[in-house]
Design a protein around this motif. Structure first.
Motif, mmCIF file in Angstrom:
data_model
loop_
_atom_site.group_PDB
_atom_site.id
_atom_site.type_symbol
_atom_site.label_atom_id
_atom_site.label_comp_id
_atom_site.label_asym_id
_atom_site.label_seq_id
_atom_site.Cartn_x
_atom_site.Cartn_y
_atom_site.Cartn_z
ATOM 1 N N GLU A 176 51.935 -27.394 -34.168
ATOM 2 C CA GLU A 176 50.977 -27.871 -32.959
ATOM 3 C C GLU A 176 51.174 -29.362 -32.830
ATOM 4 O O GLU A 176 51.135 -30.080 -31.707
ATOM 5 N N MET A 177 50.980 -30.170 -33.934
ATOM 6 C CA MET A 177 51.131 -31.543 -33.766
ATOM 7 C C MET A 177 52.365 -31.844 -33.487
ATOM 8 O O MET A 177 52.377 -33.007 -32.809
ATOM 9 N N THR A 178 53.473 -31.458 -33.988
ATOM 10 C CA THR A 178 54.665 -31.613 -33.225
ATOM 11 C C THR A 178 54.821 -31.357 -31.848
ATOM 12 O O THR A 178 55.425 -32.275 -31.100
ATOM 13 N N GLN A 179 54.483 -30.327 -31.705
ATOM 14 C CA GLN A 179 54.226 -30.104 -30.150
ATOM 15 C C GLN A 179 53.676 -31.192 -29.033
ATOM 16 O O GLN A 179 54.209 -31.477 -28.199
ATOM 17 N N ALA A 180 52.598 -31.606 -29.603
ATOM 18 C CA ALA A 180 51.666 -32.508 -28.703
ATOM 19 C C ALA A 180 52.463 -34.005 -28.938
ATOM 20 O O ALA A 180 52.504 -34.631 -27.772
ATOM 21 N N PHE A 208 42.021 -32.830 -22.448
ATOM 22 C CA PHE A 208 43.303 -33.374 -22.666
ATOM 23 C C PHE A 208 44.100 -32.632 -23.882
ATOM 24 O O PHE A 208 45.133 -32.355 -23.848
ATOM 25 N N ALA A 209 43.230 -32.393 -25.139
ATOM 26 C CA ALA A 209 43.683 -31.416 -25.895
ATOM 27 C C ALA A 209 44.315 -30.051 -25.659
ATOM 28 O O ALA A 209 45.267 -29.834 -26.176
ATOM 29 N N LYS A 210 43.471 -29.561 -24.883
ATOM 30 C CA LYS A 210 44.055 -28.306 -24.287
ATOM 31 C C LYS A 210 45.318 -28.500 -23.673
ATOM 32 O O LYS A 210 46.197 -27.518 -23.701
ATOM 33 N N ASN A 211 45.338 -29.381 -22.788
ATOM 34 C CA ASN A 211 46.782 -29.391 -22.083
ATOM 35 C C ASN A 211 47.993 -29.570 -23.085
ATOM 36 O O ASN A 211 49.009 -29.340 -22.461
ATOM 37 N N LEU A 212 47.743 -30.349 -24.051
ATOM 38 C CA LEU A 212 48.702 -30.488 -25.033
ATOM 39 C C LEU A 212 48.778 -29.243 -25.937
ATOM 40 O O LEU A 212 49.826 -29.173 -27.049
ATOM 41 N N GLY A 213 48.242 -28.129 -25.875
ATOM 42 C CA GLY A 213 48.364 -26.997 -26.377
ATOM 43 C C GLY A 213 47.486 -26.777 -27.676
ATOM 44 O O GLY A 213 47.614 -25.595 -28.316
ATOM 45 N N SER A 253 42.776 -39.034 -38.746
ATOM 46 C CA SER A 253 43.056 -39.823 -37.944
ATOM 47 C C SER A 253 44.481 -39.556 -36.966
ATOM 48 O O SER A 253 44.468 -40.147 -36.026
ATOM 49 N N SER A 254 45.322 -38.634 -37.669
ATOM 50 C CA SER A 254 46.329 -38.495 -36.700
ATOM 51 C C SER A 254 45.850 -37.695 -35.494
ATOM 52 O O SER A 254 46.901 -37.550 -34.504
ATOM 53 N N PHE A 255 44.791 -37.262 -35.348
ATOM 54 C CA PHE A 255 44.129 -36.682 -34.040
ATOM 55 C C PHE A 255 43.590 -37.362 -32.928
ATOM 56 O O PHE A 255 43.284 -37.102 -31.929
ATOM 57 N N LYS A 256 43.664 -38.679 -33.506
ATOM 58 C CA LYS A 256 42.971 -39.865 -32.562
ATOM 59 C C LYS A 256 43.812 -39.762 -31.461
ATOM 60 O O LYS A 256 43.081 -39.770 -30.233
ATOM 61 N N PRO A 257 45.069 -39.727 -31.063
ATOM 62 C CA PRO A 257 45.626 -40.138 -29.959
ATOM 63 C C PRO A 257 45.446 -38.686 -29.084
ATOM 64 O O PRO A 257 45.589 -38.728 -27.936
ATOM 65 N N ILE A 258 45.087 -37.725 -29.848
ATOM 66 C CA ILE A 258 45.093 -36.193 -28.837
ATOM 67 C C ILE A 258 43.510 -36.264 -28.288
ATOM 68 O O ILE A 258 43.486 -36.004 -27.148
ATOM 69 N N VAL A 264 56.859 -29.634 -23.504
ATOM 70 C CA VAL A 264 58.044 -29.660 -24.265
ATOM 71 C C VAL A 264 57.857 -28.080 -24.845
ATOM 72 O O VAL A 264 57.017 -27.947 -25.513
ATOM 73 N N ASP A 265 58.798 -27.397 -24.800
ATOM 74 C CA ASP A 265 58.617 -25.992 -25.313
ATOM 75 C C ASP A 265 59.689 -25.913 -26.538
ATOM 76 O O ASP A 265 60.937 -25.482 -26.644
ATOM 77 N N LEU A 266 58.980 -25.957 -27.608
ATOM 78 C CA LEU A 266 59.601 -25.755 -29.059
ATOM 79 C C LEU A 266 60.080 -24.522 -29.173
ATOM 80 O O LEU A 266 59.320 -23.316 -28.936
ATOM 81 N N HIS A 267 61.274 -24.333 -29.591
ATOM 82 C CA HIS A 267 61.937 -22.943 -29.896
ATOM 83 C C HIS A 267 63.099 -22.918 -30.967
ATOM 84 O O HIS A 267 63.636 -24.104 -31.085
ATOM 85 N N THR A 268 63.374 -21.921 -31.700
ATOM 86 C CA THR A 268 64.475 -21.645 -32.405
ATOM 87 C C THR A 268 65.403 -20.748 -32.021
ATOM 88 O O THR A 268 66.600 -20.916 -32.567
#
Length: 897
Positions: free
Chosen positions: A520-524, A490-495, A414-419, A535-539
């Protein structure tokens, strides 16, 4: 005074010499007089042509060839002398390359990427022949034939470099690789390659092939900080004696040096197995093993539990991920970055990383397993304001097996429902948090989802309430309304790069072909938290070489508006509801900060297994500053390795880490965009009261009306043993109601809300009122307790009006099963008959209370029958089956499930 000059012109004719030119003039004059004009001739000086004869060609070729040979001889001597010079200067020490150093966000050194502890030397006599031959077969099959350089390989490499217009192919022999590891930097330049070749030639002249191979195997990099064959064998297989290595293990090790980060079995067991198959094929083709040995070795699966990690594993998951990122941004190999003397500056938050690792070491945070396979987990925290990854842990035993589960796909539930459902609906501008969805038991073209909620299929429900309670049907219904293609886009736009097989409604519930990663979930979710911007996640922030020159510096890409600020704000609002009372993530509390998030649970999916246990549990949440994702589950799921608990354990883990890590951080709030359309819900209900009426056997509810048209009321109730309130009646347009579905000896708590049908918004709850239902004691008459002689006058005979036999006139005799004359009194039926609401209720039969208790009809006719005859009762005001006789009062019958 102006001066004047006289200009004289002289005709060419006056300057012509006499002789042939004069004759020419005469002839010209004659032709002109005859009307003919002599043609003008242009004279050019002819150059002599050089003739290329065979003799000349041979001479040119001879001198050209001689020059090439001379240059070659001179170059060879220069290369030879240079190689001998470098070798002699370092012959006694054979210096290794300089270790690179990793720094945290504050510039503090975390660790060195290489120390002598990572290397163990072994003599050639201790190296099994098959192991040495395997490396020769894979890395340099003409090793024992050439003199340090393989000109066939060099020619092939030159051709590939020319085609690619860059130095992409090494073409290096084992001897050249040894030269590079012992003396040189790792850049691909012509000068470095020439020096490498010179050292290789010198090595080949000064050492035997066995000695060169021994030095090579003791120095080659095997990934995961292991240098040398002995260290690699112990790391990956836990074997200190190389003679204990099996064929498949030898082939695995021989396949690693080509790309240590990609082909080591800890980081990529599947790619390692594929590479092993290639090595085994080469070994078979060169006669080192038989076909049966090859087939058997190809089939073995790697067991990470056999691995034995070194002690220096501080912040290993984060550092290993940072090295992988550094490889991408610099196009360098892992070996080059670890041994090149670089300064690698990262985004690591040491406080957050330490807290996270401590929680992963606490076994109480995880379910207990029945065997050695542990329940695993992964977590990542990032600052969505700038994309910096603060901390990550890839598993409970990452130091042992090095498998970073932050980048391993799992089913999100269900954590994918918003996506795929709520996010694209809000983005369309046609749906809002207060929009009404449907929660009905329904199939969609053969796909029949089900709700796991205790109170299933409640019909109309707001988007906010649907996601708060994680209801499945509304999410699928909504995706069906907006279209699967819209959800996928929409999911594709979120990565998310979903499979073509995911074009179905199951994606609304996170049913995916390959799953998604915590990264990927953190990115979205960072996009939701960041006002809809990418948001460009990086280290990695900065990399300097050993001379202090900047090799790479992070520059954030231009942000993209992936969803409107209004849609992102609405998403944050509904996800905040998940973490409030009654939501599935209500325990997510972070240092007094607002928190939004979503839980996720996936069923086991094992055919034939009837169990409520789960495969994966998630929580992805964010504050105004940080976004984090937590996953838990088994690496290998089967009937013996399933999670008994739900997503609440990931919520608790999120809360523990985030609370401690953000304790001293400045607090902020979610920023509301200026153009947000927002409708206020009705005001809260006041004057709410609930009283148990013993004579009537029900709870009377009343409240004060709120202002506004189209306002109705919703009544909620919770029995003491139940965890949550349930809505037991909708759309009450009166200001009073009664609850008849109660049981003696139980305690109930009530509240009421106002609901605006126009805006589809619901008010906050009224004050809660608790009502205790007592157990009524029934006193039996003496003539019933001591009936005496049944044949005596006045005892038992109908004509005498006795109590032994009640006339069959429907006044209470429990003999027919008829609801009008049955034994059960309370609504819900008795053994004699079942009332409309279907609940089991029990009370004393009417004929035992000597007329003090009536029998309430189950059909809702609103009358009470006395044991000695019929009289009008209070039932006229108590409609039991939806036929009210008084508009100011309503009976409450729970919705049918």
């Amino acid at each position: 005074m102006r001066r004047r000059f006289l200009v004289y012109t002289v005709s060419n004719r006056d300057r012509r010499p006499q002789g042939r030119q004069g004759e020419g003039s005469r002839l010209m004059a004659e032709r002109q007089s005859s009307g003919r004009t002599a043609p003008q001739k242009k004279t050019t000086k002819k150059k002599g042509k050089r003739k290329f004869t065979l003799r000349n060609t041979l001479i040119v070729l001879f001198f050209t060839g001689a020059l090439v040979v001379l240059c070659g001889i001179i170059g060879y001597f220069i290369i030879t002398l240079n190689g001998e010079k470098i070798l002699n200067a370092n012959k006694d020490q054979f210096n290794f390359a300089e270790s690179s150093v990793v720094y945290d966000r504050d510039g503090n050194q975390i660790l060195k990427l290489f120390t002598d502890e990572n290397r163990e030397n072994v003599e050639y006599s201790q190296i099994p022949k098959l192991l040495a031959d395997a490396f020769v077969a894979v890395e340099d099959r003409r090793f024992r034939e050439h003199s340090g350089l393989d000109f066939i390989s060099i020619g092939r490499a030159v051709v590939k470099d020319i085609v690619a217009r860059s130095a992409v192919e090494g073409g290096s022999t084992i001897t050249q690789q040894l030269a590079k590891n012992m003396f040189l930097s790792h850049d691909k330049t012509i000068l470095r390659k020439a020096t490498e070749a010179s050292i290789a030639l010198a090595l080949d002249r000064n050492f035997t092939k066995d000695q060169i191979l021994e030095m090579y195997l003791n120095r080659i990099f095997f990934g995961q900080r292991a240098s040398g064959i002995k260290a690699a064998a112990e790391l990956y297989f836990g074997k200190e004696d190389l003679n204990d290595l099996e064929v498949w293990e030898i082939a695995t090790l021989a396949g690693i040096p080509k790309a240590p980060s990609a082909f080591n079995p800890l980081s990529n067991p599947e790619k390692s197995k594929e590479r092993r198959a290639v090595v085994l094929q080469l070994m078979y083709e060169q006669g080192l093993i038989t076909k049966s040995q090859m087939d058997e070795a190809k089939a073995v699966d790697y067991d990470p539990d056999k691995a034995k990690r070194p002690n220096n594993t501080v912040f290993m998951a984060f550092v290993d991920y940072a090295i992988d990122e550094a490889m991408r941004v610099t196009n360098k190999t892992e070996e080059e970055l670890r041994l090149g003397g670089y300064e690698i500056h990262t985004t690591l938050n040491v406080k957050a990383q330490t807290i996270m690792e401590d929680e992963f070491k606490n076994d109480d945070n995880f379910e207990k397993s029945g065997d050695e396979q542990k329940v695993q987990g992964a977590m990542i925290v990032a600052d969505h304001r700038n994309g910096e990854i603060e901390a990550m842990v890839g598993g409970r035993d990452y130091a042992k097996n090095g498998w970073n589960r932050v980048v391993v796909p799992r089913q999100p539930g269900s954590s994918f429902k918003p996506i795929t459902s709520y996010g694209p609906a809000l983005q369309s501008g046609n749906w809002f948090p207060w929009s009404t969805l449907r929660d009905d038991k329904e199939c969609f073209n053969g796909y029949c989802p089900s709700d796991s909620n205790r109170n299933k299929y409640i019909g109309p429900v707001s988007m906010s309430q649907a996601i708060k309670e994680s209801r499945n049907l509304p999410a699928v219904w909504l995706l069906n309304q907006i279209g699967v293609g819209t959800g996928l886009e929409f999911a594709k736009n979120l990565g998310f790069n979903l499979s073509s097989e995911d074009r179905n409604l199951a994606i609304a519930l996170g049913g995916l072909t390959h799953g998604v990663t915590p990264m990927e979930m953190t990115q979205a979710y960072s996009v939701f938290a960041n006002g809809g911007k990418s948001v460009d996640l990086h280290t990695i922030t900065l990399i300097k070489d050993k001379n202090g020159l900047t090799e790479y510096e992070y520059k954030a890409p231009k942000s993209k508006q992936l969803m409107s600020p209004e849609a992102a704000w609405y998403m944050t609002q509904i996800l905040q509801g998940v973490t409030e009372q009654g939501g599935t993530g209500a325990r997510a509390k972070v240092s007094g900060r607002p928190v939004a998030g979503k839980t996720g649970t996936t069923q086991h999916g094992i055919p034939g297994l009837k169990s409520a246990a789960n495969r994966d549990v998630w929580f992805v949440g964010y504050t105004p500053e940080w976004t984090a994702a937590v996953w838990m589950g088994y690496d290998k799921t089967d009937k013996d390795h399933l999670l008994k608990k739900s997503s609440g354990q990931t919520v608790d883990f999120f809360t523990k880490v985030m609370n401690a890590a953000m304790k001293d951080m400045p607090k902020s709030s979610f920023k509301k965009p200026s153009g947000v359309k927002e409708t206020k819900p009705p005001t809260g209900v006041n004057g709410f009261n609930a009283v148990y009426i013993q004579e009537r056997g029900d709870v009377q509810l009343s409240w004060t009306a709120v202002e506004g048209s189209n306002v109705s009321y919703r009544i909620y109730r919770k029995e003491a043993s139940e965890p949550d309130f349930k809505r037991i009646l909708d759309q009450v347009d009166a200001i009073a109601a009664e609850d008849i579905s109660i049981e003696q000896g139980k305690s109930y708590e009530y509240y009421v809300t106002a609901y605006d049908a126009n805006t589809k918004l619901e008010s906050a709850s009224s004050a809660k009122v608790k009502v205790d239902i007592p157990i009524e004691e029934i006193q039996l008459p003496d003539d019933v307790l001591n009936p005496g002689d049944p044949n005596a006058p006045g005892n038992g005979q109908p004509e005498d009006g006795g109590n032994g036999q009640v006339p069959p006139d429907g006044t209470g005799q429990p003999d027919s099963g008829n609801p009008e004359g049955g034994q059960g009194e309370t609504p819900g039926g008795s053994p004699g008959g079942e009332a409309p609401n279907g609940n089991d209720g029990e009370s004393a039969p009417g004929w035992l209370d000597n007329g003090n208790s009536g029998n309430r009809n189950g059909n809702g006719n609103g009358q009470e029958n006395n044991a000695r005859g019929n009289k009008p009762g209070r039932g006229n005001n108590r409609p039991d089956a939806g036929n009210p006789h008084e508009s100011s009062s309503t009976s409450i019958v729970p919705p049918q499930e």
